[in-house]
Motif scaffolding. Structure first.
Motif, mmCIF file in Angstrom:
data_model
loop_
_atom_site.group_PDB
_atom_site.id
_atom_site.type_symbol
_atom_site.label_atom_id
_atom_site.label_comp_id
_atom_site.label_asym_id
_atom_site.label_seq_id
_atom_site.Cartn_x
_atom_site.Cartn_y
_atom_site.Cartn_z
ATOM 1 N N CYS A 111 0.923 -1.087 0.094
ATOM 2 C CA CYS A 111 0.086 -0.210 -0.036
ATOM 3 C C CYS A 111 0.960 1.082 0.057
ATOM 4 C CB CYS A 111 -1.008 0.107 1.304
ATOM 5 S SG CYS A 111 -1.875 1.571 1.341
ATOM 6 N N CYS B 250 -0.019 4.230 0.647
ATOM 7 C CA CYS B 250 -0.192 5.242 1.760
ATOM 8 C C CYS B 250 0.249 4.855 2.987
ATOM 9 C CB CYS B 250 -1.820 5.143 2.070
ATOM 10 S SG CYS B 250 -2.704 5.265 0.280
ATOM 11 N N CYS B 251 0.273 3.635 3.556
ATOM 12 C CA CYS B 251 0.633 3.059 4.953
ATOM 13 C C CYS B 251 1.877 2.262 4.690
ATOM 14 C CB CYS B 251 -0.293 2.526 5.722
ATOM 15 S SG CYS B 251 -0.895 0.800 5.122
ATOM 16 N N HIS C 60 -7.217 -0.203 0.375
ATOM 17 C CA HIS C 60 -6.896 -1.177 1.471
ATOM 18 C C HIS C 60 -7.553 -1.346 2.661
ATOM 19 C CE1 HIS C 60 -2.691 -1.560 4.086
ATOM 20 N NE2 HIS C 60 -3.545 -2.885 4.195
ATOM 21 N N CYS D 51 -5.249 0.397 6.295
ATOM 22 C CA CYS D 51 -5.610 2.061 6.431
ATOM 23 C C CYS D 51 -6.737 2.552 5.832
ATOM 24 C CB CYS D 51 -4.255 2.797 6.036
ATOM 25 S SG CYS D 51 -4.266 2.755 4.180
HETATM 26 ZN ZN LIG Z 1 -2.609 1.077 3.567
#
Ligand SMILES: [Zn+2]
Ligand SMILES: Cc1cc2nc3c(=O)[nH]c(=O)nc-3n(C[C@H](O)[C@H](O)[C@H](O)COP(=O)(O)OP(=O)(O)OC[C@H]3O[C@@H](n4cnc5c(N)ncnc54)[C@H](O)[C@@H]3O)c2cc1C
Lengths: 414, 111
Positions: free
Chosen positions: B6, B8-9, B58, B62
């Motif tokens: 992911c 983002c995280c 996700h 997250c």
């Molecule tokens: Zn994530």
């Protein structure tokens, strides 16, 4: 074509089966055909067959990039039923189911149609209401189905566990004349009959381009040279988007993997087909004794004919709750096919933006049952330009918002 | 089984932790759009056998949406990138072109 019969079997038995001829000719491509069908799956072959049988069009080639029936037709779990919700679906699927009843006689080829009955389990209140509604709709459509209670389900399927902790069985939609057929035999039987009418079935011949002049189709390019035609039928299931791309238009279709698996063979224990749509699992027992199990599709676009293992795990986990006895079974084989899923979970049988090109696609997870009916209607569409069976399944329905919504009705549409 | 990271995280996890959301970079059509535009936005898809730019979420992590460049013919993942963009960034395009020199993003000219 030599007729298959009990006498032929007896005669061949006397001479060590040395006299069986090839079932269909291994044809070489000619320069030109009146009609070219791309894809020798059930739908392509049935289309060719009814073009010849119902309309006398026999200067036809069926082009197949792999081998006959090697796509989804040879990979499916062979459930046949016609208890759909919407009128256009019921019409084409019931036409198909009824053609299956006499297909072995029509083709002089045993397709092993086994109308053993299909139950779709209702395992939530929502499904109970949904299937009652379908049963009422089917009554109006002249499709013979009934909603049955749990006791009747238990009578029909003694190995079922009615009060599973997560998904109890609250009833079911029962179609007594649904069932299964031998998938390869359907493809082979149609191929033999087509070949006998003089049509060319050409394997290992991949279409790589679609040729057109002034918005009208003139032929195809293939790995075995260019071939001309007046009319072109695209019947390639998961590869529909690719072929449409070659012809210059897009489709409301996504290709995803759908998997199935079979167990080791066991003694006969279940003589109907059971579908559990809430948990995305369905099961029948093959003539060899294997439990044939299918599940849900993967969520992402895929052309690899391989799905994700966790889907199988989810399907089997849910089925074990409903059929505790299968928990000890060993699974023998598992495979996947690439299915062509449309926005409303209904197929597309349609003219296209290119004159002379027709498309038959979008059967997704549930087109085996539709092979004879789809071939019947699509042949009429290709020969005459319109067909009452295919009328509602045109491409234009997506622009018009006139969907044939079977996704709500069936959840999974096998 | 896909294994995705992911963007983002930065967690790497099996595909069961994610949810596929279909083709990326569609232009959203609003009120006033024609029937053809709506049809195209809602239903028509590239569905390529090869490089596919797609949306994922996700869900069991997250919770954020992101974009992924993946090959539908091999299941190879070229990389993930932010959902806050209307075109694949350069490093993703380079990763794709390493394997598919002829691949072009919509309207991109040959260099
Ligand atoms: Zn994530
Ligand atoms: C695991 C699984 C279970 C299923 N279970 C059921 C079920 O229980 N009941 C049911 O009704 N349906 C079921 N289905 C769906 C059913 O199998 C399909 O809808 C049906 O077989 C589609 O037939 P077809 O002839 O359209 O496609 P296919 O049989 O896939 O034939 C298309 C052919 O086109 C060929 N082709 C592709 N591209 C080209 C090219 N460029 N040039 C030449 N040839 C090309 C392919 O090689 C292929 O042979 C299932 C599907 C799967 C995968």
């Amino acid at each position: 074509m030599k007729k298959y019969s009990v006498f032929a079997v007896a005669r061949e038995a006397m001479r060590h089966h040395s006299g069986w001829p090839r079932a269909w000719r291994d044809a070489q491509p000619k320069r030109r055909y009146d009609v070219i069908i791309v894809g020798a799956g059930g739908h392509g072959l049935a289309t060719a067959y009814y073009l010849g049988k119902n309309f006398g069009v026999t200067n036809v080639a069926v082009l197949e990039k792999g081998w006959l029936g090697g796509g989804n037709t040879g990979r499916n779990t062979t459930i046949i039923r016609s208890n759909y919700l919407q009128d256009p679906s019921a019409a084409i699927y019931e036409k198909s189911r009824s053609l299956y009843e006499t297909l072995s006689q029509d083709l002089n080829y045993n397709v092993m149609f086994s109308p053993r009955g299909v139950i779709m389990l209702a395992q939530t209140e929502h499904e109970v209401r949904g299937y009652k509604r379908t049963a009422h709709a089917n009554a109006l459509q002249g499709v013979s189905t009934e909603f049955i209670g749990p006791e009747r389900v238990k009578q029909l399927v003694p190995i079922i566990n009615l009060d599973g902790p997560r998904y109890p069985v609250l009833g079911g939609l029962w179609q007594a004349r649904g069932g299964t057929a031998r998938h390869d035999a359907v493809a082979w039987g149609y191929a033999r009959a087509c070949s006998d009418m003089g049509m060319d079935i050409i394997q290992k011949c991949e279409v790589t381009g679609v040729r057109q002049t002034g918005g009208k189709v003139t032929g195809v390019s293939t790995t075995r040279g260019d071939i001309d035609c007046d009319k072109l039928g695209l019947v390639v299931a998961g590869h529909s988007g690719q072929l449409a791309g070659m012809a210059g238009f897009r489709l409301p279709i996504e290709s995803v993997a759908l998997q199935a698996l079979v167990s080791e063979p066991i003694k006969p224990c279940m003589d109907v087909v059971v579908m559990a749509n809430t948990v995305h699992g369905y099961m029948s027992q093959s003539d060899k004794g294997e439990m044939v199990i299918g599940g849900g599709t993967d969520g992402y676009n895929n052309y690899t004919q391989r799905g994700s293992f966790h889907h199988i795990e989810e399907t089997v986990r849910a089925l074990v709750e409903t059929f505790p006895m299968i928990s000890r079974l060993k699974m023998l084989r598992q495979w996947g096919g690439i299915v062509d899923v449309t926005g409303d979970r209904s197929p597309i049988l349609s003219k296209t933006p290119v004159e002379g090109i027709f498309i038959n696609a979008g059967w997704g997870t549930g087109g085996f049952k539709a092979i004879p009916g789809s071939g019947w209607g699509f042949a009429e569409l290709m020969a005459k330009g319109h067909s009452p069976l295919t009328q509602a399944f045109g491409l234009e329905r997506f622009a018009e918002g006139r969907f044939i919504d079977e996704s709500v009705a069936a959840g999974v549409a096998h | 089984m896909l294994i995705l990271t992911c963007p983002c995280c930065h967690v790497t996890a099996e595909e069961t932790e994610f949810h596929a959301g279909g083709e990326a970079h569609l232009t959203r059509i609003g009120p006033g759009g024609s029937e053809g535009e709506f049809e195209s936005y809602l239903f028509m898809r590239q569905n390529p056998k090869g490089v596919h730019l797609e949306r994922w979420r996700h869900v069991y992590g997250c919770g954020k949406w992101f974009h992924l460049a993946r090959d539908t013919a091999t299941l190879h993942v070229y990389g993930a990138y932010s959902a806050q963009t209307t075109a694949p960034p350069d490093h993703i395009r380079t990763a794709i072109k390493d394997r598919h020199p002829d691949w072009r993003w919509q309207g991109e000219v040959n260099q």
